[in-house]
Motif scaffolding. Structure first.
Motif, PDB file in Angstrom:
ATOM      1  N   PHE A  31      13.441   1.737  -2.497  1.00 43.16           N
ATOM      2  CA  PHE A  31      11.973   1.388  -2.392  1.00 43.16           C
ATOM      3  C   PHE A  31      11.420   0.624  -3.863  1.00 43.16           C
ATOM      4  O   PHE A  31      11.891   0.912  -4.882  1.00 43.16           O
ATOM      5  N   ILE A  32      10.964  -0.703  -3.446  1.00 44.71           N
ATOM      6  CA  ILE A  32      10.042  -1.125  -4.565  1.00 44.71           C
ATOM      7  C   ILE A  32       8.728  -1.594  -4.337  1.00 44.71           C
ATOM      8  O   ILE A  32       8.328  -1.626  -2.921  1.00 44.71           O
ATOM      9  N   PHE A  33       7.908  -0.713  -5.046  1.00 45.78           N
ATOM     10  CA  PHE A  33       6.296  -0.807  -4.620  1.00 45.78           C
ATOM     11  C   PHE A  33       5.647  -1.926  -5.540  1.00 45.78           C
ATOM     12  O   PHE A  33       5.769  -2.053  -6.635  1.00 45.78           O
ATOM     13  N   LYS A  34       4.801  -2.578  -4.597  1.00 41.65           N
ATOM     14  CA  LYS A  34       4.079  -3.654  -5.247  1.00 41.65           C
ATOM     15  C   LYS A  34       2.723  -3.570  -5.013  1.00 41.65           C
ATOM     16  O   LYS A  34       2.396  -2.800  -3.886  1.00 41.65           O
ATOM     17  N   PRO A  35       1.717  -4.200  -5.490  1.00 38.58           N
ATOM     18  CA  PRO A  35       0.254  -4.269  -5.155  1.00 38.58           C
ATOM     19  C   PRO A  35       0.174  -4.298  -3.695  1.00 38.58           C
ATOM     20  O   PRO A  35       0.536  -5.320  -3.184  1.00 38.58           O
ATOM     21  N   ALA A  36      -0.755  -3.799  -3.042  1.00 37.58           N
ATOM     22  CA  ALA A  36      -1.196  -4.077  -1.651  1.00 37.58           C
ATOM     23  C   ALA A  36      -1.545  -5.364  -1.423  1.00 37.58           C
ATOM     24  O   ALA A  36      -1.375  -5.898  -0.461  1.00 37.58           O
ATOM     25  N   GLN A  37      -2.566  -5.645  -2.201  1.00 33.59           N
ATOM     26  CA  GLN A  37      -3.318  -7.116  -2.026  1.00 33.59           C
ATOM     27  C   GLN A  37      -2.374  -7.901  -3.215  1.00 33.59           C
ATOM     28  O   GLN A  37      -2.574  -7.487  -4.330  1.00 33.59           O
ATOM     29  N   GLU A  38      -2.207  -9.135  -2.731  1.00 33.59           N
ATOM     30  CA  GLU A  38      -1.687 -10.103  -3.736  1.00 33.59           C
ATOM     31  C   GLU A  38      -2.517 -11.217  -3.724  1.00 33.59           C
ATOM     32  O   GLU A  38      -3.518 -11.801  -2.694  1.00 33.59           O
TER      33      GLU A  38
END
Ligand SMILES: [Zn+2]
Length: 114
Positions: free
Chosen positions: A107-114
């Motif tokens: 898993f890589i977690f990124k901001p939900a809104q970009e």
């Protein structure tokens, strides 16, 4: 190719596990079914690590623990500039470590809104 992670749900009590356990940590059951693990999660804790082991092609990495909407807590990499406790992140499955002849997915977690 779109990759997907699975959670493993105990067929006896419904407890979710990731990664797979041999025995349910709640009821001791040994029968699991796969449930797709995707979507948004809340950031619980994170840390930044330098001096990474061989195979990580970058100087530093964020690691975090998040909680999915179904209550399952999972560890992964964090790619967020300014992490905030409880912020919504989006799970992406990608190569987290390059190995000899074999890459490791996670898993890589990124901001939900970009
Ligand atoms: Zn169980």
């Amino acid at each position: 190719m779109e990759r997907e992670m699975q959670a493993y749900q105990c067929t006896q009590c419904g407890e979710l596990h990731h990664p797979l356990h041999y025995v349910c940590r709640k009821c001791g059951g040994r029968d699991f079914k796969e449930v797709p693990l995707r979507g948004e999660a809340a950031l619980l804790t994170w840390t930044k690590v330098y001096n990474l082991p061989e195979g990580y092609m970058r100087p530093s990495l964020g690691f975090c623990i998040v909680e999915f909407e179904n209550g399952l807590r999972v560890a992964g990499q964090l790619e967020v500039d300014r992490p905030i406790f409880g912020m919504k992140v989006r799970a992406v499955v990608d190569v987290v470590r390059e190995g000899v002849g074999e890459d490791y997915y996670g898993f890589i977690f990124k901001p939900a809104q970009e």
